[in-house]
Design a protein around this motif. Structure first.
Motif, PDB file in Angstrom:
ATOM      1  N   UNK A  47      23.231  38.138  54.684  1.00 54.07           N
ATOM      2  CA  UNK A  47      23.838  39.409  55.098  1.00 54.07           C
ATOM      3  C   UNK A  47      25.341  39.218  55.267  1.00 54.07           C
ATOM      4  N   UNK A  48      26.029  40.317  55.400  1.00 51.73           N
ATOM      5  CA  UNK A  48      27.458  40.319  55.696  1.00 51.73           C
ATOM      6  C   UNK A  48      28.305  39.536  54.713  1.00 51.73           C
ATOM      7  N   UNK A  49      29.282  38.822  55.273  1.00 53.22           N
ATOM      8  CA  UNK A  49      30.238  38.088  54.463  1.00 53.22           C
ATOM      9  C   UNK A  49      29.612  36.990  53.627  1.00 53.22           C
ATOM     10  N   UNK A  50      28.578  36.357  54.144  1.00 51.92           N
ATOM     11  CA  UNK A  50      27.909  35.290  53.384  1.00 51.92           C
ATOM     12  C   UNK A  50      27.218  35.899  52.160  1.00 51.92           C
ATOM     13  N   UNK A  51      26.563  37.033  52.335  1.00 54.02           N
ATOM     14  CA  UNK A  51      25.926  37.727  51.215  1.00 54.02           C
ATOM     15  C   UNK A  51      26.964  38.057  50.145  1.00 54.02           C
ATOM     16  N   UNK A  52      28.106  38.585  50.559  1.00 56.76           N
ATOM     17  CA  UNK A  52      29.155  38.951  49.609  1.00 56.76           C
ATOM     18  C   UNK A  52      29.658  37.730  48.843  1.00 56.76           C
ATOM     19  N   UNK A  53      29.863  36.623  49.544  1.00 54.50           N
ATOM     20  CA  UNK A  53      30.370  35.411  48.914  1.00 54.50           C
ATOM     21  C   UNK A  53      29.346  34.838  47.923  1.00 54.50           C
ATOM     22  N   UNK A  54      28.087  34.802  48.313  1.00 55.98           N
ATOM     23  CA  UNK A  54      27.047  34.282  47.417  1.00 55.98           C
ATOM     24  C   UNK A  54      26.895  35.197  46.205  1.00 55.98           C
ATOM     25  N   UNK A  55      26.920  36.513  46.415  1.00 51.58           N
ATOM     26  CA  UNK A  55      26.828  37.452  45.308  1.00 51.58           C
ATOM     27  C   UNK A  55      27.991  37.230  44.328  1.00 51.58           C
ATOM     28  N   UNK A  56      29.193  37.092  44.833  1.00 49.34           N
ATOM     29  CA  UNK A  56      30.362  36.858  43.983  1.00 49.34           C
ATOM     30  C   UNK A  56      30.209  35.545  43.205  1.00 49.34           C
ATOM     31  N   UNK A  57      29.732  34.505  43.880  1.00 48.84           N
ATOM     32  CA  UNK A  57      29.501  33.205  43.235  1.00 48.84           C
ATOM     33  C   UNK A  57      28.532  33.362  42.062  1.00 48.84           C
ATOM     34  N   UNK A  58      27.433  34.065  42.295  1.00 52.71           N
ATOM     35  CA  UNK A  58      26.421  34.219  41.246  1.00 52.71           C
ATOM     36  C   UNK A  58      26.905  35.143  40.128  1.00 52.71           C
ATOM     37  N   UNK A  79      34.200  26.191  40.020  1.00 52.94           N
ATOM     38  CA  UNK A  79      34.887  27.408  39.603  1.00 52.94           C
ATOM     39  C   UNK A  79      34.274  28.645  40.268  1.00 52.94           C
ATOM     40  N   UNK A  80      32.944  28.728  40.263  1.00 53.97           N
ATOM     41  CA  UNK A  80      32.266  29.873  40.883  1.00 53.97           C
ATOM     42  C   UNK A  80      32.587  29.936  42.374  1.00 53.97           C
ATOM     43  N   UNK A  81      32.669  28.788  43.022  1.00 51.32           N
ATOM     44  CA  UNK A  81      32.986  28.773  44.454  1.00 51.32           C
ATOM     45  C   UNK A  81      34.438  29.174  44.702  1.00 51.32           C
ATOM     46  N   UNK A  82      35.343  28.749  43.832  1.00 51.79           N
ATOM     47  CA  UNK A  82      36.746  29.153  43.942  1.00 51.79           C
ATOM     48  C   UNK A  82      36.874  30.672  43.852  1.00 51.79           C
ATOM     49  N   UNK A  83      36.219  31.254  42.867  1.00 47.08           N
ATOM     50  CA  UNK A  83      36.270  32.715  42.705  1.00 47.08           C
ATOM     51  C   UNK A  83      35.657  33.405  43.918  1.00 47.08           C
ATOM     52  N   UNK A  84      34.517  32.903  44.380  1.00 48.66           N
ATOM     53  CA  UNK A  84      33.826  33.522  45.521  1.00 48.66           C
ATOM     54  C   UNK A  84      34.667  33.455  46.796  1.00 48.66           C
ATOM     55  N   UNK A  85      35.371  32.347  46.985  1.00 44.02           N
ATOM     56  CA  UNK A  85      36.136  32.176  48.223  1.00 44.02           C
ATOM     57  C   UNK A  85      37.511  32.838  48.179  1.00 44.02           C
ATOM     58  N   UNK A  87      38.813  34.872  45.258  1.00 41.29           N
ATOM     59  CA  UNK A  87      39.008  35.903  44.239  1.00 41.29           C
ATOM     60  C   UNK A  87      39.659  37.169  44.761  1.00 41.29           C
ATOM     61  N   UNK A  88      39.183  37.652  45.900  1.00 41.02           N
ATOM     62  CA  UNK A  88      39.759  38.888  46.462  1.00 41.02           C
ATOM     63  C   UNK A  88      41.233  38.700  46.807  1.00 41.02           C
ATOM     64  N   UNK A  89      41.561  37.545  47.378  1.00 46.70           N
ATOM     65  CA  UNK A  89      42.955  37.278  47.749  1.00 46.70           C
ATOM     66  C   UNK A  89      43.834  37.179  46.503  1.00 46.70           C
ATOM     67  N   UNK A  90      43.328  36.541  45.459  1.00 47.26           N
ATOM     68  CA  UNK A  90      44.080  36.430  44.210  1.00 47.26           C
ATOM     69  C   UNK A  90      44.355  37.815  43.633  1.00 47.26           C
ATOM     70  N   UNK A  91      43.334  38.664  43.580  1.00 50.57           N
ATOM     71  CA  UNK A  91      43.498  40.027  43.042  1.00 50.57           C
ATOM     72  C   UNK A  91      44.444  40.839  43.911  1.00 50.57           C
ATOM     73  N   UNK A  92      44.320  40.732  45.227  1.00 50.34           N
ATOM     74  CA  UNK A  92      45.199  41.474  46.141  1.00 50.34           C
ATOM     75  C   UNK A  92      46.661  41.083  45.922  1.00 50.34           C
ATOM     76  N   UNK A  93      46.940  39.789  45.870  1.00 48.26           N
ATOM     77  CA  UNK A  93      48.317  39.325  45.661  1.00 48.26           C
ATOM     78  C   UNK A  93      48.822  39.764  44.290  1.00 48.26           C
ATOM     79  N   UNK A  94      47.976  39.646  43.271  1.00 45.77           N
ATOM     80  CA  UNK A  94      48.357  40.074  41.920  1.00 45.77           C
ATOM     81  C   UNK A  94      48.716  41.551  41.904  1.00 45.77           C
TER      82      UNK A  94
END
Length: 108
Positions: A47-58, A79-85, A87-94
């Motif tokens: 649930x919550x943030x962990x669910x979001x991170x695992x979903x992004x990883x997969x 690579x999948x873990x980098x994006x999951x952890x 990715x949102x910050x990279x897109x926000x800064x971009x």
């Protein structure tokens, strides 16, 4: 359901001890991506943030499978873990920087 590169994928919540989550070493994962059935399996106790991170990883794995991107498993997991952890910050800064660039230089 969602589409990546013309391929239909689905997300299924399963019991934490579901066979789809079983790793080769006998442990259970909390998420898994099956490229044969185009299915992402998620433990139903996430649930919550962990669910979001695992979903992004997969989803990152699903993207790699759908675009036929091959790399050694250890690199793929990193690579999948980098994006999951991050990715949102990279897109926000971009997006912030790109917005500033458009204002300074005009439209490209």
């Amino acid at each position: 359901m969602f589409i990546i590169n013309g391929e239909l994928w689905r997300v299924v919540f399963v019991d934490p001890r579901h066979p789809a989550l079983l790793k080769p070493n006998g442990d259970f994962a909390i998420g898994a991506c099956d490229d044969y059935s185009n299915t992402i399996y998620l433990s139903n106790n996430l649930s919550g943030g962990v669910l979001k991170q695992v979903l992004c990883h997969e989803i990152t794995h699903a993207m790699m499978f759908s675009y036929r991107i091959k790399m050694p498993l250890q690199q793929e997991e990193l690579f999948a873990e980098l994006v999951a952890m991050f990715g949102e910050e990279i897109i926000k800064i971009t997006n912030i920087l790109f917005s500033h660039l458009l204002k300074r230089k005009g439209r490209f």
